[in-house]
Design a protein around this motif. Structure first.
Motif, PDB file in Angstrom:
ATOM      1  N   LEU A  19      40.285  44.032  32.392  1.00 60.16           N
ATOM      2  CA  LEU A  19      39.901  43.136  33.492  1.00 60.16           C
ATOM      3  C   LEU A  19      39.503  41.762  32.965  1.00 60.16           C
ATOM      4  O   LEU A  19      39.737  40.750  33.625  1.00 60.16           O
ATOM      5  CB  LEU A  19      38.756  43.759  34.293  1.00 60.16           C
ATOM      6  N   LYS A  20      38.941  41.731  31.761  1.00 59.06           N
ATOM      7  CA  LYS A  20      38.550  40.439  31.186  1.00 59.06           C
ATOM      8  C   LYS A  20      39.772  39.579  30.878  1.00 59.06           C
ATOM      9  O   LYS A  20      39.784  38.378  31.167  1.00 59.06           O
ATOM     10  CB  LYS A  20      37.724  40.637  29.918  1.00 59.06           C
ATOM     11  N   ILE A  21      40.821  40.187  30.302  1.00 60.37           N
ATOM     12  CA  ILE A  21      41.988  39.364  29.980  1.00 60.37           C
ATOM     13  C   ILE A  21      42.684  38.885  31.248  1.00 60.37           C
ATOM     14  O   ILE A  21      43.194  37.764  31.304  1.00 60.37           O
ATOM     15  CB  ILE A  21      42.968  40.093  29.038  1.00 60.37           C
ATOM     16  N   LEU A  22      42.679  39.708  32.299  1.00 55.18           N
ATOM     17  CA  LEU A  22      43.253  39.264  33.573  1.00 55.18           C
ATOM     18  C   LEU A  22      42.430  38.104  34.144  1.00 55.18           C
ATOM     19  O   LEU A  22      42.982  37.123  34.652  1.00 55.18           O
ATOM     20  CB  LEU A  22      43.309  40.420  34.564  1.00 55.18           C
ATOM     21  N   LYS A  23      41.102  38.214  34.037  1.00 58.48           N
ATOM     22  CA  LYS A  23      40.230  37.132  34.507  1.00 58.48           C
ATOM     23  C   LYS A  23      40.478  35.864  33.700  1.00 58.48           C
ATOM     24  O   LYS A  23      40.545  34.759  34.260  1.00 58.48           O
ATOM     25  CB  LYS A  23      38.769  37.560  34.392  1.00 58.48           C
ATOM     26  N   ASP A  24      40.613  36.006  32.375  1.00 55.50           N
ATOM     27  CA  ASP A  24      40.880  34.842  31.521  1.00 55.50           C
ATOM     28  C   ASP A  24      42.237  34.216  31.835  1.00 55.50           C
ATOM     29  O   ASP A  24      42.464  33.035  31.544  1.00 55.50           O
ATOM     30  CB  ASP A  24      40.823  35.243  30.049  1.00 55.50           C
ATOM     31  N   CYS A  25      43.139  35.021  32.418  1.00 52.87           N
ATOM     32  CA  CYS A  25      44.449  34.504  32.842  1.00 52.87           C
ATOM     33  C   CYS A  25      44.384  33.847  34.219  1.00 52.87           C
ATOM     34  O   CYS A  25      45.423  33.471  34.782  1.00 52.87           O
ATOM     35  CB  CYS A  25      45.465  35.643  32.877  1.00 52.87           C
ATOM     36  N   GLY A  26      43.179  33.743  34.762  1.00 54.89           N
ATOM     37  CA  GLY A  26      43.014  33.095  36.060  1.00 54.89           C
ATOM     38  C   GLY A  26      43.291  34.004  37.240  1.00 54.89           C
ATOM     39  O   GLY A  26      43.459  33.527  38.367  1.00 54.89           O
ATOM     40  N   VAL A  27      43.335  35.310  37.011  1.00 51.32           N
ATOM     41  CA  VAL A  27      43.615  36.262  38.089  1.00 51.32           C
ATOM     42  C   VAL A  27      42.291  36.790  38.637  1.00 51.32           C
ATOM     43  O   VAL A  27      41.527  37.438  37.909  1.00 51.32           O
ATOM     44  CB  VAL A  27      44.484  37.434  37.586  1.00 51.32           C
ATOM     45  N   SER A  28      42.010  36.514  39.899  1.00 48.39           N
ATOM     46  CA  SER A  28      40.766  36.955  40.545  1.00 48.39           C
ATOM     47  C   SER A  28      41.034  38.239  41.319  1.00 48.39           C
ATOM     48  O   SER A  28      41.875  38.268  42.210  1.00 48.39           O
ATOM     49  CB  SER A  28      40.240  35.876  41.498  1.00 48.39           C
ATOM     50  N   ILE A  29      40.299  39.285  40.970  1.00 49.51           N
ATOM     51  CA  ILE A  29      40.543  40.608  41.559  1.00 49.51           C
ATOM     52  C   ILE A  29      39.364  41.018  42.421  1.00 49.51           C
ATOM     53  O   ILE A  29      38.210  40.984  41.977  1.00 49.51           O
ATOM     54  CB  ILE A  29      40.780  41.657  40.455  1.00 49.51           C
ATOM     55  N   ASP A  30      39.636  41.390  43.657  1.00 48.05           N
ATOM     56  CA  ASP A  30      38.604  41.871  44.572  1.00 48.05           C
ATOM     57  C   ASP A  30      38.450  43.379  44.394  1.00 48.05           C
ATOM     58  O   ASP A  30      39.049  44.174  45.121  1.00 48.05           O
ATOM     59  CB  ASP A  30      38.981  41.565  46.034  1.00 48.05           C
ATOM     60  N   ASN A  31      37.667  43.796  43.428  1.00 46.80           N
ATOM     61  CA  ASN A  31      37.495  45.224  43.205  1.00 46.80           C
ATOM     62  C   ASN A  31      36.055  45.627  43.464  1.00 46.80           C
ATOM     63  O   ASN A  31      35.124  45.063  42.892  1.00 46.80           O
ATOM     64  CB  ASN A  31      37.916  45.620  41.776  1.00 46.80           C
ATOM     65  N   GLY A  32      35.883  46.605  44.334  1.00 42.89           N
ATOM     66  CA  GLY A  32      34.561  47.125  44.641  1.00 42.89           C
ATOM     67  C   GLY A  32      34.273  48.381  43.838  1.00 42.89           C
ATOM     68  O   GLY A  32      35.118  48.890  43.110  1.00 42.89           O
ATOM     69  N   ARG A  33      33.092  48.884  43.979  1.00 44.39           N
ATOM     70  CA  ARG A  33      32.669  50.087  43.259  1.00 44.39           C
ATOM     71  C   ARG A  33      33.541  51.280  43.665  1.00 44.39           C
ATOM     72  O   ARG A  33      33.751  51.539  44.849  1.00 44.39           O
ATOM     73  CB  ARG A  33      31.197  50.365  43.570  1.00 44.39           C
ATOM     74  N   ASP A  34      34.034  52.018  42.671  1.00 43.39           N
ATOM     75  CA  ASP A  34      34.826  53.237  42.872  1.00 43.39           C
ATOM     76  C   ASP A  34      36.144  53.002  43.609  1.00 43.39           C
ATOM     77  O   ASP A  34      36.742  53.947  44.127  1.00 43.39           O
ATOM     78  CB  ASP A  34      34.010  54.309  43.628  1.00 43.39           C
ATOM     79  N   GLN A  35      36.605  51.765  43.666  1.00 47.71           N
ATOM     80  CA  GLN A  35      37.906  51.490  44.261  1.00 47.71           C
ATOM     81  C   GLN A  35      39.010  51.954  43.327  1.00 47.71           C
ATOM     82  O   GLN A  35      38.911  51.820  42.111  1.00 47.71           O
ATOM     83  CB  GLN A  35      38.069  49.984  44.502  1.00 47.71           C
ATOM     84  N   LEU A  36      40.082  52.510  43.887  1.00 42.99           N
ATOM     85  CA  LEU A  36      41.213  52.946  43.076  1.00 42.99           C
ATOM     86  C   LEU A  36      42.354  51.935  43.098  1.00 42.99           C
ATOM     87  O   LEU A  36      43.261  52.011  42.265  1.00 42.99           O
ATOM     88  CB  LEU A  36      41.715  54.307  43.570  1.00 42.99           C
ATOM     89  N   ARG A  37      42.313  50.993  44.047  1.00 39.68           N
ATOM     90  CA  ARG A  37      43.313  49.926  44.128  1.00 39.68           C
ATOM     91  C   ARG A  37      42.606  48.638  44.518  1.00 39.68           C
ATOM     92  O   ARG A  37      41.630  48.655  45.274  1.00 39.68           O
ATOM     93  CB  ARG A  37      44.389  50.247  45.179  1.00 39.68           C
ATOM     94  N   ALA A  38      43.090  47.528  43.998  1.00 37.02           N
ATOM     95  CA  ALA A  38      42.508  46.235  44.340  1.00 37.02           C
ATOM     96  C   ALA A  38      43.584  45.166  44.273  1.00 37.02           C
ATOM     97  O   ALA A  38      44.460  45.200  43.411  1.00 37.02           O
ATOM     98  CB  ALA A  38      41.365  45.894  43.387  1.00 37.02           C
ATOM     99  N   GLN A  39      43.518  44.220  45.188  1.00 42.65           N
ATOM    100  CA  GLN A  39      44.498  43.142  45.269  1.00 42.65           C
ATOM    101  C   GLN A  39      43.921  41.874  44.644  1.00 42.65           C
ATOM    102  O   GLN A  39      42.747  41.552  44.829  1.00 42.65           O
ATOM    103  CB  GLN A  39      44.846  42.865  46.734  1.00 42.65           C
ATOM    104  N   ALA A  40      44.728  41.166  43.883  1.00 33.96           N
ATOM    105  CA  ALA A  40      44.312  39.861  43.357  1.00 33.96           C
ATOM    106  C   ALA A  40      44.367  38.828  44.468  1.00 33.96           C
ATOM    107  O   ALA A  40      45.275  38.853  45.309  1.00 33.96           O
ATOM    108  CB  ALA A  40      45.213  39.445  42.198  1.00 33.96           C
ATOM    109  N   ARG A  41      43.400  37.910  44.466  1.00 37.14           N
ATOM    110  CA  ARG A  41      43.328  36.899  45.521  1.00 37.14           C
ATOM    111  C   ARG A  41      44.321  35.771  45.298  1.00 37.14           C
ATOM    112  O   ARG A  41      44.799  35.170  46.256  1.00 37.14           O
ATOM    113  CB  ARG A  41      41.913  36.301  45.591  1.00 37.14           C
TER     114      ARG A  41
END
Length: 285
Positions: A19-41
């Motif tokens: 998740l850190k490398i995705l964040k460093d790539c400018g990808v913002s992910i809306d992930n909540g606690r115990d979520q199994l899927r999340a969409q990038a904004r």
């Protein structure tokens, strides 16, 4: 709009680093606690949080297009899957270990022995390559305890620092393979998803290059300028700017972490002063 689906480990260190490398790539992910899927904004990407051992099959079936996964897991459960990028984090190794009191004179010492492991395919490949016949006990978790309870004579397991082996009175005797996180691709990835993959790879490569380098500024007496420039392994050539003080210049360059301290020692001895080292956020060549 087309999106690309990427699998990451559900929990643990690899999850955090992914998740850190995705964040460093400018990808913002809306992930909540115990979520199994999340969409990038802000990027056409959907993240699936999966059990590490299940990821190779999800790739093979085309349920996900990409995955950030350890090489060790891929070698064990998905050697047929394509790796498009090594990511340089979550480094470890799959190793053989025996009790500290046990003799070990190389792989042939395992002939006829009992070996506990969570990596039976990796172990089988190693044993076959050395012409060794041994009895394999497959254990999921707490492999290191097997010799202490009389279940095995040796273990084959993942090793990072070696502290777990030490605590269980074991010593590492052979490294079967070295591993790091990689970006793996499904054989069923579509053309539109392949284009998104290349966009993501470009960002990942920029982040990885930045992580492996430092931006360095130094003040150099003009009399020593040519000698110091010759010591610098810059991207092309260093930037040289005159200082307000006559006879001095400011030299700017990029130095890889592998040679960082070596180069700094050399330029300091050659007369560089006021050396300033800065991290690089992104690096596009």
């Amino acid at each position: 709009m087309q999106t690309i689906k990427i699998a990451v480990q559900k929990s643990g260190r690899l999850n955090e680093d992914s998740l850190k490398i995705l964040k460093d790539c400018g990808v913002s992910i809306d992930n909540g606690r115990d979520q199994l899927r999340a969409q990038a904004r802000n990027f056409p990407l959907e993240v699936f949080y999966l059990r590490n051992g299940d990821i190779p099959q999800y790739l093979r079936d085309g349920v996900v297009d990409l995955a950030i996964i350890g090489e060790n897991v891929l070698f064990e459960k998905g050697p047929d899957l394509e790796v498009v990028e090594k990511l340089g984090f979550s480094k470890c190794r799959v190793s053989l270990a025996v009790p500290k009191s046990a003799a070990y004179d190389g792989p042939l010492s395992l002939q006829g022995k009992r070996i506990a492991t969570s990596y039976p395919n990796t172990l089988a490949h190693f044993l076959e390559g050395h012409g060794i016949e041994a009895e394999t006990h497959i254990i999921n978790g707490s492999v290191e305890i097997a010799p202490n309870i009389g279940l095995a004579d040796a273990v084959c397991d993942i090793v990072s620092s070696g502290s777990t082996l030490f605590k269980n009175n074991l010593r590492e005797v052979d490294v079967i393979m070295k591993s790091e996180a990689v970006l793996a691709v499904s054989p069923k990835i579509g053309g539109a998803q392949r284009e998104i993959l290349e966009q993501l790879r470009f960002r990942i490569q920029s982040v990885l290059k930045a992580r492996g380098n430092r931006y360095v500024l130094m003040n150099v007496p003009n009399a020593q300028l040519d000698a110091i420039i010759d010591l610098l392994p810059g991207m092309r050539s260093p930037t040289v700017l005159p200082l307000a003080e006559p006879g001095w210049s400011s030299v700017h360059t990029v130095i890889s972490q592998d040679r960082f301290w070596e180069v700094l020692d050399e330029v300091k001895k050659a007369g560089a002063e006021g050396i300033l080292v800065c991290p690089i956020e992104k690096m596009v060549l």
